[in-house]
Design a protein around this motif. Structure first.
Motif, PDB file in Angstrom:
ATOM      1  N   PRO B 157       0.835  -1.200   0.000  1.00 54.62           N
ATOM      2  CA  PRO B 157       0.000   0.000   0.000  1.00 54.62           C
ATOM      3  C   PRO B 157       0.870   1.250   0.000  1.00 54.62           C
ATOM      4  O   PRO B 157       1.913   1.288   0.652  1.00 54.62           O
ATOM      5  CB  PRO B 157      -0.795  -0.104   1.307  1.00 54.62           C
ATOM      6  N   ILE B 158       0.465   2.232  -0.734  1.00 50.47           N
ATOM      7  CA  ILE B 158       1.253   3.458  -0.826  1.00 50.47           C
ATOM      8  C   ILE B 158       0.587   4.535   0.005  1.00 50.47           C
ATOM      9  O   ILE B 158      -0.358   5.185  -0.431  1.00 50.47           O
ATOM     10  CB  ILE B 158       1.418   3.875  -2.293  1.00 50.47           C
ATOM     11  N   GLY B 159       1.070   4.658   1.221  1.00 48.58           N
ATOM     12  CA  GLY B 159       0.537   5.654   2.145  1.00 48.58           C
ATOM     13  C   GLY B 159      -0.957   5.458   2.365  1.00 48.58           C
ATOM     14  O   GLY B 159      -1.448   4.331   2.403  1.00 48.58           O
ATOM     15  N   GLU B 160      -1.667   6.552   2.521  1.00 43.88           N
ATOM     16  CA  GLU B 160      -3.107   6.490   2.757  1.00 43.88           C
ATOM     17  C   GLU B 160      -3.862   6.759   1.467  1.00 43.88           C
ATOM     18  O   GLU B 160      -5.038   7.059   1.468  1.00 43.88           O
ATOM     19  CB  GLU B 160      -3.509   7.548   3.806  1.00 43.88           C
ATOM     20  N   THR B 161      -3.173   6.655   0.357  1.00 34.05           N
ATOM     21  CA  THR B 161      -3.732   7.130  -0.906  1.00 34.05           C
ATOM     22  C   THR B 161      -4.692   6.150  -1.549  1.00 34.05           C
ATOM     23  O   THR B 161      -5.398   6.502  -2.480  1.00 34.05           O
ATOM     24  CB  THR B 161      -2.590   7.362  -1.919  1.00 34.05           C
ATOM     25  N   ASP B 186       4.574  10.942 -12.954  1.00 40.51           N
ATOM     26  CA  ASP B 186       4.554  12.400 -12.814  1.00 40.51           C
ATOM     27  C   ASP B 186       5.571  13.049 -13.753  1.00 40.51           C
ATOM     28  O   ASP B 186       5.713  14.262 -13.768  1.00 40.51           O
ATOM     29  CB  ASP B 186       4.789  12.820 -11.357  1.00 40.51           C
ATOM     30  N   GLY B 187       6.262  12.230 -14.521  1.00 44.43           N
ATOM     31  CA  GLY B 187       7.205  12.773 -15.491  1.00 44.43           C
ATOM     32  C   GLY B 187       8.541  13.167 -14.894  1.00 44.43           C
ATOM     33  O   GLY B 187       9.465  13.531 -15.608  1.00 44.43           O
ATOM     34  N   VAL B 188       8.632  13.103 -13.576  1.00 47.72           N
ATOM     35  CA  VAL B 188       9.868  13.504 -12.912  1.00 47.72           C
ATOM     36  C   VAL B 188      10.505  12.328 -12.161  1.00 47.72           C
ATOM     37  O   VAL B 188      11.717  12.241 -12.049  1.00 47.72           O
ATOM     38  CB  VAL B 188       9.597  14.655 -11.907  1.00 47.72           C
ATOM     39  N   HIS B 189       9.631  11.446 -11.696  1.00 47.22           N
ATOM     40  CA  HIS B 189      10.133  10.340 -10.896  1.00 47.22           C
ATOM     41  C   HIS B 189       9.750   8.993 -11.484  1.00 47.22           C
ATOM     42  O   HIS B 189       8.744   8.868 -12.164  1.00 47.22           O
ATOM     43  CB  HIS B 189       9.548  10.402  -9.467  1.00 47.22           C
ATOM     44  N   ASP B 190      10.549   8.021 -11.191  1.00 51.71           N
ATOM     45  CA  ASP B 190      10.172   6.628 -11.359  1.00 51.71           C
ATOM     46  C   ASP B 190      10.149   6.002  -9.973  1.00 51.71           C
ATOM     47  O   ASP B 190      10.721   6.540  -9.024  1.00 51.71           O
ATOM     48  CB  ASP B 190      11.186   5.883 -12.235  1.00 51.71           C
ATOM     49  N   HIS B 191       9.501   4.851  -9.894  1.00 56.86           N
ATOM     50  CA  HIS B 191       9.515   4.116  -8.635  1.00 56.86           C
ATOM     51  C   HIS B 191      10.258   2.806  -8.850  1.00 56.86           C
ATOM     52  O   HIS B 191      10.031   2.105  -9.811  1.00 56.86           O
ATOM     53  CB  HIS B 191       8.094   3.860  -8.144  1.00 56.86           C
ATOM     54  N   GLU B 192      11.160   2.530  -7.939  1.00 56.30           N
ATOM     55  CA  GLU B 192      11.976   1.325  -8.058  1.00 56.30           C
ATOM     56  C   GLU B 192      11.632   0.376  -6.920  1.00 56.30           C
ATOM     57  O   GLU B 192      11.496   0.781  -5.766  1.00 56.30           O
ATOM     58  CB  GLU B 192      13.470   1.691  -8.024  1.00 56.30           C
ATOM     59  N   LEU B 193      11.495  -0.879  -7.303  1.00 60.67           N
ATOM     60  CA  LEU B 193      11.106  -1.907  -6.339  1.00 60.67           C
ATOM     61  C   LEU B 193      12.349  -2.658  -5.868  1.00 60.67           C
ATOM     62  O   LEU B 193      13.202  -3.024  -6.671  1.00 60.67           O
ATOM     63  CB  LEU B 193      10.127  -2.864  -7.027  1.00 60.67           C
ATOM     64  N   LEU B 235       9.456   0.134  -1.893  1.00 60.68           N
ATOM     65  CA  LEU B 235       9.346   0.905  -3.121  1.00 60.68           C
ATOM     66  C   LEU B 235       9.961   2.276  -2.846  1.00 60.68           C
ATOM     67  O   LEU B 235       9.591   2.930  -1.882  1.00 60.68           O
ATOM     68  CB  LEU B 235       7.869   1.051  -3.509  1.00 60.68           C
ATOM     69  N   THR B 236      10.916   2.655  -3.660  1.00 59.31           N
ATOM     70  CA  THR B 236      11.538   3.957  -3.438  1.00 59.31           C
ATOM     71  C   THR B 236      11.240   4.885  -4.614  1.00 59.31           C
ATOM     72  O   THR B 236      10.987   4.428  -5.719  1.00 59.31           O
ATOM     73  CB  THR B 236      13.076   3.848  -3.291  1.00 59.31           C
ATOM     74  N   ARG B 237      11.250   6.182  -4.314  1.00 59.21           N
ATOM     75  CA  ARG B 237      11.048   7.167  -5.369  1.00 59.21           C
ATOM     76  C   ARG B 237      12.414   7.595  -5.889  1.00 59.21           C
ATOM     77  O   ARG B 237      13.280   7.988  -5.113  1.00 59.21           O
ATOM     78  CB  ARG B 237      10.267   8.373  -4.837  1.00 59.21           C
ATOM     79  N   GLU B 238      12.600   7.467  -7.205  1.00 59.26           N
ATOM     80  CA  GLU B 238      13.901   7.732  -7.818  1.00 59.26           C
ATOM     81  C   GLU B 238      13.738   8.682  -8.991  1.00 59.26           C
ATOM     82  O   GLU B 238      12.623   8.879  -9.482  1.00 59.26           O
ATOM     83  CB  GLU B 238      14.494   6.411  -8.349  1.00 59.26           C
ATOM     84  N   VAL B 253       8.577   4.897  -0.333  1.00 55.06           N
ATOM     85  CA  VAL B 253       7.194   5.368  -0.338  1.00 55.06           C
ATOM     86  C   VAL B 253       6.235   4.250   0.047  1.00 55.06           C
ATOM     87  O   VAL B 253       5.076   4.511   0.361  1.00 55.06           O
ATOM     88  CB  VAL B 253       6.801   5.954  -1.714  1.00 55.06           C
ATOM     89  N   ALA B 254       6.692   3.015   0.032  1.00 57.55           N
ATOM     90  CA  ALA B 254       5.798   1.924   0.404  1.00 57.55           C
ATOM     91  C   ALA B 254       6.602   0.702   0.793  1.00 57.55           C
ATOM     92  O   ALA B 254       7.739   0.524   0.356  1.00 57.55           O
ATOM     93  CB  ALA B 254       4.876   1.585  -0.765  1.00 57.55           C
ATOM     94  N   LYS B 255       5.987  -0.132   1.622  1.00 56.14           N
ATOM     95  CA  LYS B 255       6.615  -1.387   2.057  1.00 56.14           C
ATOM     96  C   LYS B 255       5.581  -2.490   2.068  1.00 56.14           C
ATOM     97  O   LYS B 255       4.408  -2.233   2.305  1.00 56.14           O
ATOM     98  CB  LYS B 255       7.164  -1.251   3.482  1.00 56.14           C
ATOM     99  N   GLY B 256       6.011  -3.685   1.850  1.00 54.53           N
ATOM    100  CA  GLY B 256       5.093  -4.822   1.940  1.00 54.53           C
ATOM    101  C   GLY B 256       5.897  -6.091   2.113  1.00 54.53           C
ATOM    102  O   GLY B 256       7.118  -6.086   1.977  1.00 54.53           O
ATOM    103  N   ALA B 257       5.215  -7.171   2.444  1.00 53.95           N
ATOM    104  CA  ALA B 257       5.901  -8.444   2.622  1.00 53.95           C
ATOM    105  C   ALA B 257       5.193  -9.528   1.833  1.00 53.95           C
ATOM    106  O   ALA B 257       4.001  -9.462   1.600  1.00 53.95           O
ATOM    107  CB  ALA B 257       5.954  -8.815   4.103  1.00 53.95           C
TER     108      ALA B 257
END
Lengths: 195, 261
Positions: B157-161, B186-193, B235-238, B253-257
């Motif tokens: 889950p990504i925050g409360e979104t 968003d054109g500025v960031h990617d998310h890396e797992l 998940l990190t914002r890069e 920005v998010a964690k899970g197991a």
């Protein structure tokens, strides 16, 4: 693995630096050059930590496969290639030790202390001498007991609990000793960087 | 220098640089080790300090006598690298769609089985898409004759979104299905797992996540070996393209197991 004339230490370091850069750029043949130049040192490390030929060889494989997968993790502005690879190899060996499959720590704690007299294999690539002198100086400034425990942790991969057992002191005491030592060590090393 | 007596009066502050030192020495184990790893993935200062200690301790390895490994070690390295070549290639060229479809079919098949058995909500969530996205057709009931390998499912889950990542890994497939639901570029960031192995091994990048799409991602063998119950994901914002070489990982920005369905 063709035989080639022995390069000087500086040439060897420069060749390794160049091979790491080639690997990061995606040149796979660089990995074999890196392996040729560093396997003796890195295997010495995994063997020392794991105390078992087979485990140490498996760990060594992991190191190079990992290096190939993520060559970009090495930052040449932070560490020399051999220092970084040495730390990488030791970290992987410790990881393996902590998964519990291996008995580890083949050498008793008492024998761990001063190892400076042991001579490395002739073709082993060494870490930068200046950097080496400084960490030895800062470690040497600690009291003998603390220094011994920190060395035992580094060379044998012992945990706090194992060190406390070996020294027959409570866990909390061992933690305090080592943390106090690490605090001094940090201050000494930072002072050397500022100088 | 003999004042480091038995009972410490002035207790040492165990700050981050201290924990990084303990980690670098190899003193940490269990929960503490995991926590340190997780922190290093998300806290550049901490990661920097760990490397600082690693680098200072590195010359000590010169006192470890060198040793010649068996000739089969290099053969093993070469073989493992050769074996991973196709997988790496697939990851690079944004994964062929046929691949995704085949995997989705497999997922649907086990999902039906799992649904019967346990109505596993996490698994079903894979198919719940944000409005506006073309929905994947509802799973067709397929009688599963042969036992499927039990998949591992992680919901991140990504925050409360209300946004989330659904990650499914079918053992032995060397492929992972990642659905980034509601996540938009968003054109500025990617998310890396990143994979945080349950055994405390090094964090491994699983690649950049594609927003709003179901993608199959090829997994290097080194990563699949670490997947299992309890392995977790962050998940990190890069910057666009993922974590730059030599840079620290961006904020988590998010964690899970993973759990086995």
């Amino acid at each position: 693995m063709a035989a080639r004339p022995r390069p000087t230490a500086d040439e060897a370091r420069e060749a390794l630096r160049e091979a790491m850069a080639r690997l990061a750029a995606g040149d796979q043949s660089a990995l074999e050059d890196i392996y040729r130049a560093t396997r003796v040192k890195l295997f010495g490390i995994t063997l020392r930590i794991l105390g078992d030929q087979k485990e140490a060889e498996d760990a060594l494989q992991d190191v190079y496969v990992n290096l190939w997968q993520r060559a970009d993790r090495y930052d040449p502005t932070r560490a020399s290639p051999i220092a970084w690879l040495a730390a990488f190899a030791r970290n992987r060996a410790i990881d393996r030790l902590r998964t519990g499959k291996v008995r580890g720590g083949a050498v008793p704690v008492e024998e761990a202390a001063p190892l400076a007299d042991e001579s490395p294999l002739a073709d082993m690539l060494l870490v930068d001498a200046e950097q080496a002198a400084q960490i030895h100086k800062c470690l040497g400034a600690l009291d003998a007991r603390t220094q011994g425990h920190i060395r035992a942790a580094f060379f044998e991969g012992h945990t706090y609990a194992e060190l406390a057992d070996a020294a027959d002191v409570p866990l909390g005491t061992m933690k305090s000793w080592i943390r106090r030592g690490l605090q001094r060590l940090r201050a000494c090393l930072e002072a050397s960087e500022a100088a | 220098m003999s004042t480091t007596g038995a009972t410490p009066k002035n207790e040492i502050t165990r700050d981050d640089p201290m924990i990084a030192a303990e980690w670098a020495l190899g003193l940490l184990e269990g929960e503490e080790l995991l926590a340190a790893r997780g922190k290093a993935a998300t806290d550049p200062d901490f990661a920097w300090r760990k490397q600082w200690w690693d680098n200072w301790f590195a010359p000590l390895t010169d006192a470890m006598p060198g040793a010649e490994p068996g000739a089969q070690v290099w053969d093993g390295i070469a073989a493992r690298i050769a074996a991973q070549q196709p997988a790496i290639g697939a990851a690079d060229d944004a994964s062929p769609p046929t691949n995704v479809i085949a995997l989705e079919a497999r997922v649907r098949r086990w999902q039906w089985v799992a649904g019967l058995a346990s109505a596993a909500a996490a698994a079903l969530a894979l198919f719940a898409f944000a409005p506006g996205r073309s929905p994947v057709e509802a799973p067709a009931p397929i009688a599963a004759a042969a036992p499927m390998p039990k998949p591992l499912v992680a919901t991140v889950p990504i925050g409360e979104t209300g946004l989330r990542l659904d990650v499914t890994y079918i053992p032995e497939s060397e492929q992972m299905l990642v659905a980034a639901i509601g996540l938009t570029a968003d054109g500025v960031h990617d998310h890396e797992l990143w994979l945080v192995p349950a055994d405390g091994g090094a964090l491994q990048s699983l690649g950049v996540v594609v927003p709003g799409e179901v993608r199959s991602m090829a997994l290097p063998a080194a990563a699949t070996a670490k997947l299992g119950d309890g392995a977790s994901l962050v998940l990190t914002r890069e910057p666009i393209g993922g974590k730059p070489a030599g840079a620290n990982a961006g904020p988590v920005v998010a964690k899970g197991a993973f759990t086995r369905v």
